[in-house]
Design an enzyme around this catalytic site. Structure first.
Site, PDB file in Angstrom:
ATOM      1  N   GLU A 200      14.669  19.820 -27.201  1.00 46.14           N
ATOM      2  CA  GLU A 200      14.800  21.251 -26.880  1.00 46.14           C
ATOM      3  C   GLU A 200      13.471  21.990 -26.841  1.00 46.14           C
ATOM      4  OE1 GLU A 200      17.058  23.773 -29.590  1.00 46.14           O
ATOM      5  OE2 GLU A 200      16.556  22.453 -31.236  1.00 46.14           O
TER       6      GLU A 200
ATOM      7  N   ARG B 261      16.173  35.740 -29.198  1.00 42.96           N
ATOM      8  CA  ARG B 261      17.521  35.287 -28.841  1.00 42.96           C
ATOM      9  C   ARG B 261      17.534  34.536 -27.509  1.00 42.96           C
ATOM     10  NH1 ARG B 261      21.352  38.303 -31.633  1.00 42.96           N
ATOM     11  NH2 ARG B 261      22.893  37.922 -30.015  1.00 42.96           N
TER      12      ARG B 261
ATOM     13  N   HIS C 246      24.623  -2.680 -27.485  1.00 44.85           N
ATOM     14  CA  HIS C 246      25.767  -2.465 -26.591  1.00 44.85           C
ATOM     15  C   HIS C 246      25.377  -1.653 -25.351  1.00 44.85           C
ATOM     16  CE1 HIS C 246      28.409  -4.276 -29.490  1.00 44.85           C
ATOM     17  NE2 HIS C 246      27.931  -3.467 -30.434  1.00 44.85           N
TER      18      HIS C 246
ATOM     19  N   TRP D 119      20.521  37.174 -20.435  1.00 47.19           N
ATOM     20  CA  TRP D 119      20.461  35.711 -20.324  1.00 47.19           C
ATOM     21  C   TRP D 119      21.518  35.351 -19.302  1.00 47.19           C
ATOM     22  CZ3 TRP D 119      23.635  31.403 -21.564  1.00 47.19           C
ATOM     23  CH2 TRP D 119      22.968  30.192 -21.722  1.00 47.19           C
TER      24      TRP D 119
ATOM     25  N   ASN E 191      27.111  42.548 -23.071  1.00 48.05           N
ATOM     26  CA  ASN E 191      26.983  41.160 -23.545  1.00 48.05           C
ATOM     27  C   ASN E 191      28.354  40.527 -23.441  1.00 48.05           C
ATOM     28  OD1 ASN E 191      24.426  41.821 -24.299  1.00 48.05           O
ATOM     29  ND2 ASN E 191      24.729  41.565 -26.500  1.00 48.05           N
ATOM     30  N   GLY E 192      28.399  39.244 -23.057  1.00 49.96           N
ATOM     31  CA  GLY E 192      29.681  38.538 -22.982  1.00 49.96           C
ATOM     32  C   GLY E 192      29.987  38.108 -21.566  1.00 49.96           C
TER      33      GLY E 192
ATOM     34  N   LYS F 223      19.050  31.823 -28.708  1.00 48.69           N
ATOM     35  CA  LYS F 223      19.209  31.603 -30.141  1.00 48.69           C
ATOM     36  C   LYS F 223      20.676  31.672 -30.555  1.00 48.69           C
ATOM     37  CE  LYS F 223      17.974  30.996 -34.373  1.00 48.69           C
ATOM     38  NZ  LYS F 223      17.730  29.570 -34.710  1.00 48.69           N
TER      39      LYS F 223
ATOM     40  N   LYS G  96      15.806  18.264 -31.715  1.00 46.02           N
ATOM     41  CA  LYS G  96      14.600  19.083 -31.902  1.00 46.02           C
ATOM     42  C   LYS G  96      13.563  18.736 -30.846  1.00 46.02           C
ATOM     43  CE  LYS G  96      15.928  21.443 -33.808  1.00 46.02           C
ATOM     44  NZ  LYS G  96      17.132  21.724 -34.476  1.00 46.02           N
TER      45      LYS G  96
ATOM     46  N   GLU H  53      19.696  14.945 -34.900  1.00 46.23           N
ATOM     47  CA  GLU H  53      19.027  16.226 -35.093  1.00 46.23           C
ATOM     48  C   GLU H  53      17.546  16.112 -34.696  1.00 46.23           C
ATOM     49  OE1 GLU H  53      19.906  19.118 -35.350  1.00 46.23           O
ATOM     50  OE2 GLU H  53      18.202  20.191 -36.164  1.00 46.23           O
TER      51      GLU H  53
ATOM     52  N   CYS I 225      21.946  37.483 -24.553  1.00 46.56           N
ATOM     53  CA  CYS I 225      21.776  38.911 -24.248  1.00 46.56           C
ATOM     54  C   CYS I 225      21.665  39.778 -25.501  1.00 46.56           C
ATOM     55  CB  CYS I 225      22.966  39.405 -23.456  1.00 46.56           C
ATOM     56  SG  CYS I 225      23.247  38.486 -21.956  1.00 46.56           S
TER      57      CYS I 225
HETATM   58  O1  M6R Z   1      24.277  29.883 -34.800  1.00 49.34           O
HETATM   59  P1  M6R Z   1      24.901  28.522 -34.720  1.00 49.34           P
HETATM   60  O2  M6R Z   1      24.475  27.620 -35.825  1.00 49.34           O
HETATM   61  O3  M6R Z   1      26.387  28.574 -34.567  1.00 49.34           O
HETATM   62  O4  M6R Z   1      24.328  27.893 -33.374  1.00 49.34           O
HETATM   63  C1  M6R Z   1      24.819  26.673 -32.895  1.00 49.34           C
HETATM   64  C2  M6R Z   1      23.852  26.038 -31.939  1.00 49.34           C
HETATM   65  O5  M6R Z   1      23.697  26.825 -30.803  1.00 49.34           O
HETATM   66  C3  M6R Z   1      22.487  25.830 -32.601  1.00 49.34           C
HETATM   67  O6  M6R Z   1      22.624  25.079 -33.763  1.00 49.34           O
HETATM   68  C4  M6R Z   1      21.519  25.106 -31.654  1.00 49.34           C
HETATM   69  O7  M6R Z   1      21.971  23.817 -31.370  1.00 49.34           O
HETATM   70  C5  M6R Z   1      20.161  25.057 -32.341  1.00 49.34           C
HETATM   71  N1  M6R Z   1      19.485  26.300 -32.162  1.00 49.34           N
HETATM   72  C6  M6R Z   1      19.330  23.936 -31.879  1.00 49.34           C
HETATM   73  O8  M6R Z   1      18.151  23.862 -32.611  1.00 49.34           O
END
Ligand code: M6R
Length: 608
Positions: free
Chosen positions: A489, A27, A505, A74, A99-100, A603, A486, A482, A2
């Protein structure tokens, strides 16, 4: 997640609010809305979907107003819909954006319903408007009503409110969710994200938890929880440091991938000596305090967590210090036992991730030696709340998928390992090697970009699949994680990462002619073992895409070997990340997904 923006001005604010919402689109959100103070009433427009939909409504209705609030939502409570979009109102008098999450929403809704209020949405946020309205009946004062209402709320909130009977005023409250006030000329703003108004002002007043603000176009007044006036120092946020254009790139993610040489150069800039890191780069007296560290506890989420997992090997090797790495969302629920002289480190691009922030707050009540934040946003709550900090200086990361945030976090973490070892007089040679590797990193990232053609050789095949496996060993397992994160997502292809030794395993059962297996195989002490694990994949007819160097002995009949630049021991994890980011990006482009704002993701995740 949000976003809030509010503006009060001597000019019309409609365009300012819409532009601010556009700037917060990165975001992640599912609906948008605005409430504008027009003559003696408040006009509200809301739309499901993109801010552009709301913009079309604005063009159609042409509201004219000099103050108003706006929001991108959101969904957390109640599905994405126009009805659930903010602003929410009570009796068309009090309008709020929030927000929250309000944790005691069920209880409060019942109390309000019993008192005669009717809920028009499924959200937890709407009750805030009614609660303020309820308190206003006794206080007759908008700010006091907001203050009294927040005393009933449990959870996290950033609230901006307008009241039909107080034209030109915006009221705001903050508790565990970011909110700041921006100062202009004959106009002032509230915003949850400085990026939304950075094109209008560079002068900000950051609100602390449990503070309130009342702004008009001429005045900014900040109050503490007891209603006492607070004298807040202004913070200047440099607009040039927050440039947000895509330039000639198709997507922010693409731009951010290719910005990495410069981003890492900025992370290390001014922090390295010839053979070591400079003293106190983590803040006043950090070098002295680091001499006593015996253990390190990392917490983070998502990509930032992967950075911690990679860095653990560095800390064990360079500082000879045991490290624990926890999901921020789990850490405080497992009653962690804190041994003496343990340093608490949180890693976060945004510095506002609710889980990480809550972990930091929890850690501050424990007997840690101190807290360190590694983050990219100097004005963030985590940065303010920690004893020591280092900013990654990567510049704004707009794409939801973290790229340059990750590689710059790794650079900062390597500097932290060297800083601790330096304070403890340990491993001079390793420190020198790490510093040398850091210096070489920007050029090596640039070299890795030349792999684009090789990578594109495999993107088509992967883009046609629905499942994939990523393998690595040692510190390259989190790099494989990682890479898998990527890919999943932004392309929505199911991607799972395993330490290659675990294959037999269980996950080996997934391997057939159809599944692409991506392996991160730099030359390290585990590479021979990794290559044996890959033979298990070959024997089952699996397609292998291996990132390694030209001394690798693997022969690939089905798939492709991609020859990586020669890296140092310490910068190899950073460099091996680059082709995995490019791979995910190119695959997502082929699949045509909304890769800067992937479905369901935000984001900055400011709710637990
Ligand atoms: O802002 P942050 O690094 O704390 O965010 C943590 C995760 O939400 C963030 O790293 C998320 O996994 C990535 N955007 C994925 O690419």
């Amino acid at each position: 997640m949000c976003g809030i923006i509010g503006a009060t001005s001597s000019r019309s604010v409609g365009k300012i609010l819409i532009k601010g919402l556009h700037l917060m689109e990165y975001r992640g959100y599912d609906s948008a809305g605005v409430a504008l103070h027009q003559k003696d009433q408040i006009v509200r427009l809301r739309a499901l979907g993109k801010v552009a939909e709301l913009e079309s409504l604005m063009i159609e209705h042409k509201p004219k107003a000099k103050s108003g609030i706006a929001h991108t939502r959101w969904a957390t409570h109640g599905q994405p819909s126009k009805q659930n979009a903010h602003p929410h109102d009570s009796h068309e008098e009090i309008f709020i954006v929030h927000n929250g999450i309000i944790e005691n929403h069920s209880e409060l809704k019942k109390q309000l319903t019993d008192a005669g209020y009717t809920m028009k949405s499924e959200t937890d946020s709407e009750l805030i408007a009614h609660l303020i309205h309820f308190h206003k009946q006794t206080t007759q004062d908008s700010l006091k009503a907001l203050m009294n209402a927040t005393q009933d709320l449990r959870g996290a909130y950033a609230i901006a409110m307008i009241d039909a009977s107080v034209k030109g005023s915006i009221f705001a409250a903050r508790h565990k969710s970011p909110l700041l006030v921006g100062q202009g000329i004959e106009e002032n703003f509230v915003a949850s994200d400085p990026l939304s108004i950075i094109n209008i002002t560079e002068q900000f007043f950051l609100l602390e938890d449990d503070e309130f603000a009342h702004i008009t176009k001429h005045d900014i007044n900040i109050f503490d929880a007891n209603g006492h006036s607070v004298d807040r120092k202004e913070t200047v946020i440099d607009a040039t440091a927050t440039a947000t254009s895509k330039g000639n790139y198709k997507h922010y993610m693409e731009k951010e991938i290719y910005e990495q040489p410069e981003a890492v150069a900025n992370t290390i800039d001014g922090r390295l000596l010839e053979m070591d890191v400079a003293d106190n780069i983590f803040g006043i007296d950090s070098s002295k305090a680091f001499a006593d560290i015996k253990r390190i506890q990392f917490v983070a989420c998502g990509t930032s967590l992967h950075a911690a997992k990679v860095a653990r090997s560095w800390f064990e090797r360079i500082c000879e210090t045991p490290c624990y790495v926890d999901f921020a969302s789990e850490y405080r629920y497992r009653n962690p036992l804190v041994e003496n002289n343990t340093l608490f480190v949180c890693i976060s691009q945004s510095g506002e991730t609710a889980d990480t922030l809550a972990a930091l707050e929890y850690a501050k009540q424990k007997e840690y030696l101190g807290t360190v934040t590694i983050c990219n946003v100097p004005t963030s709550t985590m940065a303010r709340e920690s004893d020591w900090k280092i900013f990654t200086n990567a510049g704004p990361e707009i794409g939801v998928a973290s790229t340059k945030a990750f590689t710059t976090q790794l650079a900062a973490l390597l500097m932290l390992a060297v800083a601790i070892a330096k304070s403890q007089n340990k491993n001079t040679e390793l420190r020198q090697q790490a510093v040398q590797d850091l210096r070489n990193t920007p050029a090596l990232i640039q070299e890795a970009f030349e792999l684009l053609e090789d990578i594109n050789y495999i993107t088509k095949n992967i883009s046609e699949k629905e499942n994939s496996l990523f393998l690595g060993r040692g510190m390259y397992f989190p790099i494989a994680q990682e890479g898998a994160l990527k890919l999943k997502e932004i392309s929505y292809i199911h991607a799972e990462a395993y330490p290659a030794g675990e294959l037999k395993h269980g996950p080996l059962a997934l391997v057939d002619e159809d599944i692409p297996v991506v392996a991160v195989a730099p030359e390290d002490s585990l590479v021979e073992k990794l290559l044996s694990n890959l033979e298990e994949v070959k024997a089952r007819g699996g397609t292998l895409y291996v990132f390694g160097n030209n001394r690798s002995t693997i022969e690939i009949k089905k798939g492709k070997f991609i020859n990586m630049p020669e890296c140092g021991d310490f910068n190899a994890p950073i460099i091996y990340t680059i082709p995995l980011q490019i791979l995910a990006y190119e695959v997502a482009c082929l699949r045509g997904t909304d890769l800067d704002q992937p479905r369901n993701l935000a984001k900055s995740v400011t709710v637990e």
